[in-house]
Every structure is written in C-alpha cells, then in structure tokens.
Scaffold this active site. Sequence first.
Site, PDB file in Angstrom:
ATOM      1  N   CYS A   1       0.816  -1.230   0.000  1.00 30.27           N
ATOM      2  CA  CYS A   1       0.000   0.000   0.000  1.00 30.27           C
ATOM      3  C   CYS A   1       0.843   1.271   0.000  1.00 30.27           C
ATOM      4  O   CYS A   1       0.315   2.360  -0.199  1.00 30.27           O
ATOM      5  CB  CYS A   1      -0.952   0.006   1.182  1.00 30.27           C
ATOM      6  SG  CYS A   1      -2.143  -1.334   1.127  1.00 30.27           S
TER       7      CYS A   1
ATOM      8  N   ASN B   1     -10.094   0.318   0.339  1.00 33.17           N
ATOM      9  CA  ASN B   1      -8.635   0.339   0.223  1.00 33.17           C
ATOM     10  C   ASN B   1      -8.234  -0.274  -1.118  1.00 33.17           C
ATOM     11  O   ASN B   1      -8.334  -1.481  -1.305  1.00 33.17           O
ATOM     12  CB  ASN B   1      -8.035  -0.434   1.397  1.00 33.17           C
ATOM     13  CG  ASN B   1      -6.510  -0.468   1.378  1.00 33.17           C
ATOM     14  OD1 ASN B   1      -5.881  -0.047   0.410  1.00 33.17           O
ATOM     15  ND2 ASN B   1      -5.923  -0.991   2.437  1.00 33.17           N
TER      16      ASN B   1
ATOM     17  N   HIS C   1      -3.169   7.315   3.044  1.00 35.25           N
ATOM     18  CA  HIS C   1      -3.615   6.018   2.544  1.00 35.25           C
ATOM     19  C   HIS C   1      -5.002   5.732   3.108  1.00 35.25           C
ATOM     20  O   HIS C   1      -5.276   6.006   4.277  1.00 35.25           O
ATOM     21  CB  HIS C   1      -2.610   4.949   2.974  1.00 35.25           C
ATOM     22  CG  HIS C   1      -3.031   3.565   2.596  1.00 35.25           C
ATOM     23  ND1 HIS C   1      -3.494   3.255   1.333  1.00 35.25           N
ATOM     24  CD2 HIS C   1      -3.066   2.404   3.315  1.00 35.25           C
ATOM     25  CE1 HIS C   1      -3.791   1.965   1.293  1.00 35.25           C
ATOM     26  NE2 HIS C   1      -3.551   1.430   2.471  1.00 35.25           N
TER      27      HIS C   1
HETATM   28  C1  LIG Z   1      -9.493  -5.069  10.093  1.00 31.02           C
HETATM   29  C2  LIG Z   1     -10.088  -4.086  11.089  1.00 31.02           C
HETATM   30  C3  LIG Z   1     -11.099  -3.196  10.399  1.00 31.02           C
HETATM   31  C4  LIG Z   1     -10.799  -4.856  12.178  1.00 31.02           C
HETATM   32  O1  LIG Z   1     -11.296  -3.958  13.126  1.00 31.02           O
HETATM   33  P1  LIG Z   1     -11.016  -4.214  14.674  1.00 31.02           P
HETATM   34  O2  LIG Z   1     -11.715  -3.135  15.375  1.00 31.02           O
HETATM   35  O3  LIG Z   1      -9.554  -4.353  14.865  1.00 31.02           O
HETATM   36  O4  LIG Z   1     -11.785  -5.524  14.885  1.00 31.02           O
HETATM   37  P2  LIG Z   1     -11.244  -6.927  15.414  1.00 31.02           P
HETATM   38  O5  LIG Z   1     -10.489  -7.624  14.352  1.00 31.02           O
HETATM   39  O6  LIG Z   1     -10.591  -6.718  16.734  1.00 31.02           O
HETATM   40  O7  LIG Z   1     -12.623  -7.638  15.611  1.00 31.02           O
HETATM   41  C5  LIG Z   1     -13.601  -7.196  16.546  1.00 31.02           C
HETATM   42  C6  LIG Z   1     -14.789  -8.100  16.480  1.00 31.02           C
HETATM   43  O8  LIG Z   1     -15.507  -7.842  15.279  1.00 31.02           O
HETATM   44  C7  LIG Z   1     -15.700  -9.048  14.559  1.00 31.02           C
HETATM   45  N1  LIG Z   1     -15.687  -8.769  13.141  1.00 31.02           N
HETATM   46  C8  LIG Z   1     -14.620  -8.781  12.285  1.00 31.02           C
HETATM   47  N2  LIG Z   1     -15.018  -8.441  11.062  1.00 31.02           N
HETATM   48  C9  LIG Z   1     -16.342  -8.207  11.124  1.00 31.02           C
HETATM   49  C10 LIG Z   1     -17.302  -7.826  10.181  1.00 31.02           C
HETATM   50  N3  LIG Z   1     -16.993  -7.583   8.897  1.00 31.02           N
HETATM   51  N4  LIG Z   1     -18.573  -7.652  10.593  1.00 31.02           N
HETATM   52  C11 LIG Z   1     -18.920  -7.875  11.865  1.00 31.02           C
HETATM   53  N5  LIG Z   1     -18.048  -8.246  12.805  1.00 31.02           N
HETATM   54  C12 LIG Z   1     -16.774  -8.399  12.440  1.00 31.02           C
HETATM   55  C13 LIG Z   1     -14.550  -9.922  14.969  1.00 31.02           C
HETATM   56  O9  LIG Z   1     -14.866 -11.281  14.779  1.00 31.02           O
HETATM   57  C14 LIG Z   1     -14.409  -9.575  16.423  1.00 31.02           C
HETATM   58  O10 LIG Z   1     -15.375 -10.277  17.159  1.00 31.02           O
HETATM   59  P3  LIG Z   1     -15.005 -10.880  18.596  1.00 31.02           P
HETATM   60  O11 LIG Z   1     -14.642  -9.685  19.422  1.00 31.02           O
HETATM   61  O12 LIG Z   1     -16.260 -11.546  18.964  1.00 31.02           O
HETATM   62  O13 LIG Z   1     -13.851 -11.780  18.339  1.00 31.02           O
HETATM   63  C15 LIG Z   1      -8.985  -3.209  11.711  1.00 31.02           C
HETATM   64  O14 LIG Z   1      -8.207  -3.996  12.559  1.00 31.02           O
HETATM   65  C16 LIG Z   1      -8.109  -2.568  10.715  1.00 31.02           C
HETATM   66  O15 LIG Z   1      -8.527  -1.706   9.964  1.00 31.02           O
HETATM   67  N6  LIG Z   1      -6.816  -2.912  10.694  1.00 31.02           N
HETATM   68  C17 LIG Z   1      -5.863  -2.309   9.811  1.00 31.02           C
HETATM   69  C18 LIG Z   1      -6.108  -2.821   8.452  1.00 31.02           C
HETATM   70  C19 LIG Z   1      -5.290  -2.106   7.451  1.00 31.02           C
HETATM   71  O16 LIG Z   1      -5.098  -0.920   7.529  1.00 31.02           O
HETATM   72  N7  LIG Z   1      -4.831  -2.861   6.484  1.00 31.02           N
HETATM   73  C20 LIG Z   1      -4.178  -2.399   5.357  1.00 31.02           C
HETATM   74  C21 LIG Z   1      -2.850  -1.905   5.705  1.00 31.02           C
HETATM   75  S1  LIG Z   1      -2.187  -1.362   4.243  1.00 31.02           S
END
Ligand SMILES: CC(C)(COP(=O)(O)OP(=O)(O)OC[C@H]1O[C@@H](n2cnc3c(N)ncnc32)[C@H](O)[C@@H]1OP(=O)(O)O)[C@@H](O)C(=O)NCCC(=O)NCCS
Length: 335
Positions: free
Chosen positions: A117, A287, A257
């Site tokens: 990215c 993204n 980004h």
């Molecule tokens: C991926 C991302 C959106 C997840 O958000 P988060 O707040 O960290 O969420 P978590 O992964 O901790 O999950 C929280 C809960 O939501 C749930 N969950 C995950 N995806 C879900 C979805 N699409 N819909 C509903 N629930 C979801 C998980 O299972 C978890 O449930 P649990 O607490 O019962 O285990 C976030 O971590 C993120 O944006 N990370 C960076 C990603 C990024 O920038 N990537 C590219 C880099 S170039």
Amino acid sequence: MMEKINAVITGVGGYVPDYVLTNEELSRMVDTNDEWIMTRIGVKERRILNEEGLGTSYLARKAAKQLMQKTNSDPDSIDCVIVATTTPDYHFPSTASILCDKLGLKNAYAFDLQAACSGFLYAMETAASMIQSGRHKKIIIVGADKMSSMVNYSDRATCPIFGDGAAACMVEATTEEYGIIDSILRTDGKGLPFLHMKAGGSVCPPSYFTIDNKMHYLYQEGRTVFKYAVSNMSDVTEEIAQRHGLHKDNIDWIVPHQANLRIIDAVASRLEVPLSKVMVNIQRYGNTSAGTLPLCLWDYEKQLKKGDNIIFTAFGAGFTWGASYVKWGYDGDKI
Ligand SMILES: CC(C)(COP(=O)(O)OP(=O)(O)OC[C@H]1O[C@@H](n2cnc3c(N)ncnc32)[C@H](O)[C@@H]1OP(=O)(O)O)[C@@H](O)C(=O)NCCC(=O)NCCS
C-alpha cells in the site's frame, strides 16, 4: 551554476470499475452489516473489476490513457513508466511492460514497484529522484490494484476493506520551486507475519495443497496492523512537517492512505489538521492499495491550487511506510 531541477506532478488520471459492491451485498455473503463496517472501517461501497480476463493492467491503462489525454502528452515523450502494484497481471512480465504496449510508448522503459500500500509513495520518490538527476524528463507513475483478485470473500475480517482501482500521475522536470520536495520512506520487514499471502511465491509455489488450504488469499491480523499503521504514519508525517516548518495553519492538504477511517482520523489529529483538509474517499472505493493516494488526487484535483502544501502518507505490508511533502504545481482540473 546549474539551476536545480525539481520534479513536479503535472496531471492526474484515474479509473475505477463500474461494478459497485455495497455493504448490503457483502452482508449477504458473510456475517456482517453496514453499521459494523461503517463504524470500524468507514467503507460504504467499493468498486470491483468483475469481467473475466481483465487484470490490473486494464485499470492502469484506463487511468494512464486519461492522464495522457489530460496532459496532452505525446507517447514518444515518455521516458519511463513505474507501476506500483501488489496484484500484477502476471508474476512476469511486469504490468508496466504491458502498459507500454497498450499506451504505444516507443521511447520508454518500464518496471513494477512492489511496496504494497506504500507503492505509490515509493514510486513518487523514485520518479522524483530520477528526474532530479537530470537523466529523465517525463515519467508516468501509476498506483493500481485489483485487490478483489486476492481477497477471500468468505472472510468477514478482510473482505469489507478492499476494492479495485487505479490512478496515475505525470511527473516532469521543472526549474520552478514546485513539486515533490522531500520524502521520509521506511521499511522494516517486521510486518511479514501480520500481512501477507501464504502461497504462490517462491517459498511456497502453488499446489493442490495450497489451493485446498486457501493459501492464495490476503492474510491479515488486523489489530496489529492497525497499531503499526497509526504510529508509523503519524510519526513520519509529524517528522516531515517539522522538517519543513509545516503545521496546521500552512498545510493545505493531507493525502493519507485509505485503509481505515479511524487510522486517517488518528493521523490527522496528531497534526491537529481538521478533516476538511484531509482527502478522504474510502467510503466509495475502500482500500485500493497502491491506488489510494492518486485516486484521492483524482477526486480532489479541482480543489487544488498552485503552491498548495500537501503531505502524503501511506502504510503497507512489509511493513512499508512513509510521508512526502509536495508543493502542488497547477490550479484546478486539467482537462
Ligand atoms: C481489520 C479491522 C477493520 C478490524 O477492526 P477491529 O476493530 O480491529 O476488529 P477486530 O479484528 O478486533 O474484531 C472485533 C470483532 O468484530 C468481529 N468482526 C470482524 N469483522 C467483522 C465484520 N466484517 N462484521 C462484523 N463483525 C466483524 C470480529 O470477529 C471480532 O469479534 P469478537 O470480538 O467476537 O472476536 C482493523 O483492525 C483494521 O482496519 N486494521 C488495519 C487494516 C489495514 O489498515 N490494512 C491495510 C494496511 S495497508
């Protein structure tokens, strides 16, 4: 004494495919909903290139063609093409080489740049250095990714995030004090366990085993990636701002980004820059990896003015990250 050569962006072209994948549709594919996706990520819809047989070079070609038209560029005047992508058409040859053919370039050489990215940011700095050296005059840089080609649409933790798209910029030599002024780019290699594709490369070539075990998809540990993204992007953004005496009152735009609206908020608030000065289109495109920064420029080009102070920042797999300071080189939209 010879005049200093600067590298300035002289135009932007972009392309996103027509198909709109909404949160509504996603919630019929996996256990998710619009509310969760909007509050945790900030994506409302993303574009998907769903026509069979079309890859990243198709997106890149559309963006670059528009760029050539908008900048009224003779194909023979292009010295080099750099395509930042993680989803090339093929392992080889490069997507950039395919683009040369599609654009009818006769005097150019071309290569792909892989920095996930952060690819467009790295391409911008690479092109700037090539131009400042005096050996190149006119370079096309493209950020293009067909993320849908490696997203697992049964994994709710990753499939809402990504989309397909491409945009391109012309980078040219100038003796005016505008352009890509400075960059701070970093790579640490610490991100491998948290963001990668398990198979298909030379460590683990494709096999029935890798297919059966779904090893050709993007794998991400979101929470860890989130933390590194916020701290690394904020740190370099602050560093480049300080180095050039930039602060909330003289920064015209931040181009971050588009990975997660919460990451964008955190980076902007570290510099105390209001969201009205932050380019955001994540709600429409998600993204698009290397596509995000130039797609922001494409969307906001009309509002830009010559002399605007713009800070770009990105973060990606590797980890790779960085920030660049650009003094914008022209007023408004170039048609
Ligand atoms: C991926 C991302 C959106 C997840 O958000 P988060 O707040 O960290 O969420 P978590 O992964 O901790 O999950 C929280 C809960 O939501 C749930 N969950 C995950 N995806 C879900 C979805 N699409 N819909 C509903 N629930 C979801 C998980 O299972 C978890 O449930 P649990 O607490 O019962 O285990 C976030 O971590 C993120 O944006 N990370 C960076 C990603 C990024 O920038 N990537 C590219 C880099 S170039």
